[in-house]
Design a protein around this motif. Structure first.
Motif, PDB file in Angstrom:
ATOM      1  N   LEU A  34     -26.005  11.228 -32.324  1.00 59.65           N
ATOM      2  CA  LEU A  34     -25.504  10.855 -33.646  1.00 59.65           C
ATOM      3  C   LEU A  34     -24.574   9.654 -33.548  1.00 59.65           C
ATOM      4  O   LEU A  34     -24.654   8.720 -34.352  1.00 59.65           O
ATOM      5  N   MET A  35     -23.695   9.671 -32.541  1.00 61.23           N
ATOM      6  CA  MET A  35     -22.771   8.548 -32.409  1.00 61.23           C
ATOM      7  C   MET A  35     -23.513   7.283 -32.052  1.00 61.23           C
ATOM      8  O   MET A  35     -23.202   6.191 -32.552  1.00 61.23           O
ATOM      9  N   GLY A  36     -24.513   7.417 -31.206  1.00 63.09           N
ATOM     10  CA  GLY A  36     -25.327   6.253 -30.862  1.00 63.09           C
ATOM     11  C   GLY A  36     -26.051   5.682 -32.072  1.00 63.09           C
ATOM     12  O   GLY A  36     -26.294   4.479 -32.158  1.00 63.09           O
ATOM     13  N   ALA A  37     -26.380   6.558 -33.030  1.00 65.71           N
ATOM     14  CA  ALA A  37     -27.069   6.112 -34.240  1.00 65.71           C
ATOM     15  C   ALA A  37     -26.089   5.663 -35.304  1.00 65.71           C
ATOM     16  O   ALA A  37     -26.472   5.406 -36.446  1.00 65.71           O
ATOM     17  N   GLY A  38     -24.794   5.578 -34.939  1.00 74.48           N
ATOM     18  CA  GLY A  38     -23.809   5.043 -35.868  1.00 74.48           C
ATOM     19  C   GLY A  38     -23.127   6.061 -36.749  1.00 74.48           C
ATOM     20  O   GLY A  38     -22.399   5.701 -37.678  1.00 74.48           O
ATOM     21  N   HIS A  39     -23.354   7.343 -36.508  1.00 72.96           N
ATOM     22  CA  HIS A  39     -22.726   8.358 -37.349  1.00 72.96           C
ATOM     23  C   HIS A  39     -21.531   8.946 -36.622  1.00 72.96           C
ATOM     24  O   HIS A  39     -21.671   9.781 -35.736  1.00 72.96           O
ATOM     25  N   LEU A  40     -20.348   8.500 -37.014  1.00 70.02           N
ATOM     26  CA  LEU A  40     -19.134   8.955 -36.343  1.00 70.02           C
ATOM     27  C   LEU A  40     -18.584  10.211 -37.011  1.00 70.02           C
ATOM     28  O   LEU A  40     -18.420  11.246 -36.383  1.00 70.02           O
ATOM     29  N   THR A  41     -18.315  10.133 -38.304  1.00 71.32           N
ATOM     30  CA  THR A  41     -17.770  11.277 -39.029  1.00 71.32           C
ATOM     31  C   THR A  41     -18.859  12.328 -39.201  1.00 71.32           C
ATOM     32  O   THR A  41     -19.940  12.033 -39.710  1.00 71.32           O
ATOM     33  N   LEU A  42     -18.579  13.519 -38.781  1.00 65.23           N
ATOM     34  CA  LEU A  42     -19.594  14.567 -38.813  1.00 65.23           C
ATOM     35  C   LEU A  42     -19.347  15.593 -39.902  1.00 65.23           C
ATOM     36  O   LEU A  42     -20.268  16.254 -40.362  1.00 65.23           O
ATOM     37  N   ARG A  43     -18.072  15.793 -40.272  1.00 68.99           N
ATOM     38  CA  ARG A  43     -17.831  16.836 -41.275  1.00 68.99           C
ATOM     39  C   ARG A  43     -16.470  16.610 -41.897  1.00 68.99           C
ATOM     40  O   ARG A  43     -15.786  15.635 -41.594  1.00 68.99           O
ATOM     41  N   GLU A  44     -16.126  17.519 -42.810  1.00 69.54           N
ATOM     42  CA  GLU A  44     -14.810  17.470 -43.438  1.00 69.54           C
ATOM     43  C   GLU A  44     -14.038  18.721 -43.084  1.00 69.54           C
ATOM     44  O   GLU A  44     -14.597  19.804 -43.016  1.00 69.54           O
TER      45      GLU A  44
END
Lengths: 96, 375, 469
Positions: A34-44
């Motif tokens: 996910l981080m490699g695909a640019g998604h840093l924030t995962l949840r709230e």
């Protein structure tokens, strides 16, 4: 945020995040994918709604919780990415 | 040795001792509460926090009535304690259910309610059966499992945060001049003619009156002044889940959702002595039951489990007794210390201070346990 | 009641300690099962070692000589005949050593399973000491080993600017690795208080027995100081600033606050034993003051205060990979003795070479532990807004307030304000909670105590608990 010095020989692993098509490299954890695909924030945060992302990458902090193939509350840093995995942001545990 | 004086010494600072202390100091008595601080054994720290009426008092109608009265007085009691101490109790008279799975359980529960009605001193019983459909209508945000056939509902049932209750009682007690002496284990008790002399390892106390609110230690301690109060431990295991959105506005005897959104699940009734461990078998049963009632709970994560010990008399109903051998010494024990806090802080102080008892009070005397050999 | 398979020796953790124990136990003819929730063997230090060796040999070579030796250990483990279940999370251990575990989502089934052990070895290693500071819950703030994990396991490197802050050899190591990989480092903020080297110097002579270790450290320091990266020492205040993610780091030294922009903020303040399992089992623990953490009480074979339960590696006392491996061998020899396969003299004889190496490898520790003693600002955050319990967002101020109202111990504090009641089960806040309560009550954390840890060891769903998938 993170990039991969990509080795052309490494097999690529297609998966989806929130329905979007993404690509990882074989052997990566879901968190890394996910981080490699640019998604840093995962949840709230359930307390304040503040944005949360992976912190320890070793299964201790429980920040990187995502839903994998319908199973909620998975620690993304502990699970290997597999072809066709459907990853979603942590929804309400009881589902809606 | 140092000597301290008081009108009343209470041995035990759990929810019962604290309720008594709060009520006694409100009536201007000078009170000292002693507590040995064994946090593993104190039932006040491990309980489910129910303020419950239904199912109580089968075979002892006076207790059924006592439970109802306690619940009726709880809202005012809570408000007063909150406003005096500034501490929130998170009390809600939500109404409570006992869930039935399958038709047979429904029929059994219905028969039970009918017996309670017949036994009742007033001819009524504040608990009615509800069909599955009616129940589901009351809780639109959470679906009942397919086996739920319905259940019984009592509008007086509710929930509270038991730790906040304990804290608030102590706070109110202290505000009213009460003294809490933790870390004291009673060694000897001696009637003096004017009252009692109590000795711990480091201190001596003199009090006109003495109250045992000592949980599992009550049998041994009360025996020192000729009181026979049989109590024994019974383990209950509790599971607590992660927080989630609030969707269950009621409570059952085994399932409640806390103010913070976590679910608390129980209950077991095990005779294992003083063993506080949680067991896989029971945890599994508790989880299975919860999922049968509310399938949506399936995916909730269990974060923590614990075992705690109830303090049970032989018929599981309260004992209130003054010693005949040593008048002025009292014992108070009940496994519903939370539910009865509203009465333990009002009626019982009046009994202790000026001998004023409620009608039918004698039902709570432990002579009811004496079994005649001929019978 | 399902019947679970029984083993002579069940080992939880497949890092150096666990693998070494498995190898030696198998040599002694014991039946061995190794459980690890990680996808690959190697623990933290030798993360993904097998895959690196086979798929990224250039990078593998860069990791140094230790990795080549570790690679031999992994091979020996693979050939030992020990059963190995990866991706398995242990969630409950009963007093009779029935171990319940379940597979993670990628392992094919999440239905709980279990096994029974005659002897249990806990080798789950260490974890980063939490380093609470304002803003540390922001996305983009990570424990520094996280960057190492991402690189070793997943081949990812930070794209933008990185700032590293904290103290300890690991921080230095990771800074050098990132440098080698061409990552842009905005600043290295050393929080080690001035004068710590002076305090630690008396212990240096002993430490020289492990001269290789120290030379390596000196070499890394040299590399860092000659790299052109801004290096700041004596930093005693840190803040992570940003809205949706970290954008900059504020740091204080000599009374002045400075700022540096960053995309990734890596923290490190030492490493502590992971005591979650030993605590759940009820083993006795003691306080280790030089590094301010609790460790299980162990004898020289790693036996805990519970029968047939032993510990090897960093989850007993943090000493690094070499010591972990040696302690694994020793624990296995002791297990062989306990199960009647070795006489005490046979065990001692087999243990002798390991003990010699152990003494040498351990020699550097007192010096390192003193040099990198935890610093107060990171044990008890000065800024009372700092979140201590990340899961429940309990702040320093909340802790101090409830203690001021007479609530004294961690468990009672937890029941009042929920710190330690979230999914991480106090892993991230336990030590800090004890330190803050201790500070407020003017006691040592040793007197305050730690949370009571109960089952489940890791959260399980009610469905899994009920035995459903």
């Amino acid at each position: 945020m993170f990039h991969q010095p990509r080795d052309p020989r490494s097999p690529s692993v297609p998966f989806t995040f929130e329905g979007q098509a993404c690509e990882a490299t074989a052997g990566q954890t879901v968190a890394a994918a996910l981080m490699g695909a640019g998604h840093l924030t995962l949840r709230e945060s359930i307390v304040s709604g503040s944005p949360r992302a992976a912190y320890c990458m070793m299964g201790v902090c429980f920040e990187c919780l995502v839903e994998i193939d319908g199973h909620p509350n998975q620690q993304a840093c502990m699970v290997l990415i597999r072809e066709g995995m459907q990853i979603k942001r942590q929804s309400r545990p009881l589902g809606e | 040795m140092n000597q301290e004086q008081a009108d009343v010494v209470i041995i035990g600072g759990g929810v019962i001792g604290a309720s008594l202390g709060y009520g006694l100091t409100k009536r201007q008595a000078r009170v000292i509460i002693l507590d040995r601080e064994d946090f593993r054994l104190t039932a006040s720290r491990g309980n489910f926090g129910l303020v419950w009426v239904q199912s109580k008092g089968f075979g002892m109608p006076r207790y059924a009535q006592w439970s109802q009265e306690a619940a009726e007085r709880w809202p005012a009691f809570s408000e007063q304690l909150e406003s005096e101490t500034g501490l929130a109790l998170s009390y809600q008279q939500t109404g409570g259910f006992e869930m039935c799975l399958g038709e047979e359980e429904f029929a059994q529960r219905e028969a039970f309610l009918e017996q309670m009605r017949q036994q009742s001193l007033t001819g009524t019983y504040p608990c009615t059966m509800m069909t599955r459909e009616a129940m589901q209508e009351r809780m639109p945000r959470i679906e009942l499992g397919p086996r739920v056939s319905g259940g019984s509902f009592c509008a007086y049932d509710g929930i509270v945060n038991p730790l906040h209750l304990l804290k608030a009682l102590h706070e109110g007690f202290a505000q009213q001049g009460g003294e809490f002496h933790p870390g004291h284990t009673v060694q000897t008790i001696r009637p003096t003619g004017r009252g009692f002399q109590i000795e711990t390892e480091t201190q001596r106390y003199e009090a006109a009156k003495l109250v045992f609110a000592s949980g599992l230690a009550t049998t041994q301690l009360a025996g020192l002044v000729g009181l026979q109060v049989p109590v024994a431990p019974q383990r209950g295991q509790v599971l607590v889940t992660e927080r989630t959105e609030r969707i269950f506005p009621f409570a059952t005897g085994r399932i409640r959702q806390n103010a913070d959104g976590s679910f608390m699940l129980g209950a077991s009734h095990e005779d294992v002595g003083y063993d506080l461990a949680t067991t896989n078998e029971v945890m599994q049963e508790i989880a299975t039951h919860a999922i049968e009632v509310f399938p949506a709970l399936k995916q909730l994560q269990l974060i923590r489990s614990w075992g705690a010990l109830r303090v049970l008399t032989p018929d599981q109903k309260p004992v209130y007794v003054e010693s005949e051998a040593c008048p002025g010494a009292y014992a108070v024990t009940s496994h519903s210390g939370v539910s009865l806090a509203s009465l333990h802080s009002t009626y019982l102080p009046e009994w202790i201070l000026n001998g004023q008892t409620q009608p039918g009070f004698d039902a709570f005397h432990p002579r009811r346990f004496d079994v005649s050999p001929a019978a | 009641m399902p019947s679970y398979p029984e083993y002579d020796y069940v080992i939880i953790g497949s890092g150096p300690a666990g693998m070494a124990a498995a190898v030696t136990a198998r040599q002694q003819g014991l039946s061995v099962l190794v459980l690890d929730e990680q996808p690959a063997v190697g623990g933290q230090i030798y993360r993904n070692l097998e895959a690196l060796e086979s798929d990224r040999p250039d990078e593998f070579r860069k990791l140094g000589a230790e990795y080549q030796t570790a690679s031999e250990l992994v091979r020996a483990f693979r050939q030992s005949g020990a059963e190995h279940l990866r991706g398995r999370s242990v969630w409950q251990i009963d007093p009779d050593l029935t171990i319940r575990h379940l597979g993670l989502v990628d392992s094919g089934t999440t239905v709980p399973s279990g096994c029974r052990a005659k002897r249990l070895l806990i080798a789950i290693g260490a974890m980063e000491r939490p380093m609470p500071l304002p803003g540390w819950t922001l996305p983009g703030v990570m424990a520094c080993t996280a960057a190492d994990v991402l690189y070793k396991s997943s081949g990812l490197l930070p794209s933008g600017q990185v700032v590293l802050a904290g103290s300890g050899p690991l921080l230095l190591l990771i800074a050098c690795r990132l440098l080698d990989a061409g990552v842009s480092i905005g600043a290295f903020l050393d929080t080690n208080p001035r004068g710590s080297l002076l305090k630690a110097l008396p212990l240096l002579p002993d430490a020289l027995k492990a001269a290789g270790y120290l030379t390596k450290g000196a070499g890394m320091l040299w590399k860092l100081y000659t790299s052109g990266i801004p290096v700041h020492s004596g930093v005693d205040g840190l803040e992570a600033v940003g809205d949706e993610q970290v954008k900059k780091v504020r740091f204080r030294k000599e009374g002045q606050w400075h700022e540096v922009e960053t995309d990734l903020f890596l923290l490190h303040h030492g490493v502590v034993p992971n005591v979650q399992i030993t605590r759940q089992l009820g083993c006795e623990h003691r306080w280790y003051e030089p590094q301010r953490y609790w460790e299980p009480v162990l004898d020289e074979w790693g036996n805990t205060t519970l029968d047939n339960v032993a510990v090897a590696g960093d989850c007993g006392r943090v000493c690094g990979a070499a010591v972990s491996e040696l302690s694994g061998h020793l624990a296995a020899l002791e297990t062989a003795r306990a199960l009647g396969r070795l006489s005490p003299t046979g065990r001692d004889a087999a243990a002798a070479p390991f003990r010699t190496q152990l003494a040498r490898q351990k020699a550097v520790r007192p010096f390192l532990d003193a040099l990198f003693a935890p610093a107060q600002p990171w044990l008890v955050p000065e800024n009372e807004d700092t979140v201590v319990c990340r899961c429940e967002e309990v702040r320093v101020r909340d802790l101090r307030t409830v203690v001021q109202h007479g609530v004294q111990g961690p468990d009672r504090v937890k029941s009042m304000i929920r710190c330690g009641m979230g999914p991480c089960q106090a892993r991230m806040c336990g030590l800090t909670v004890s330190e803050v309560i201790a500070d407020e009550r003017q006691l040592s954390p040793e007197d305050v105590g730690y949370f009571r840890i109960r089952s489940p060891i890791k959260p399980v769903t009610l469905a899994q608990l009920a035995g459903l998938d």
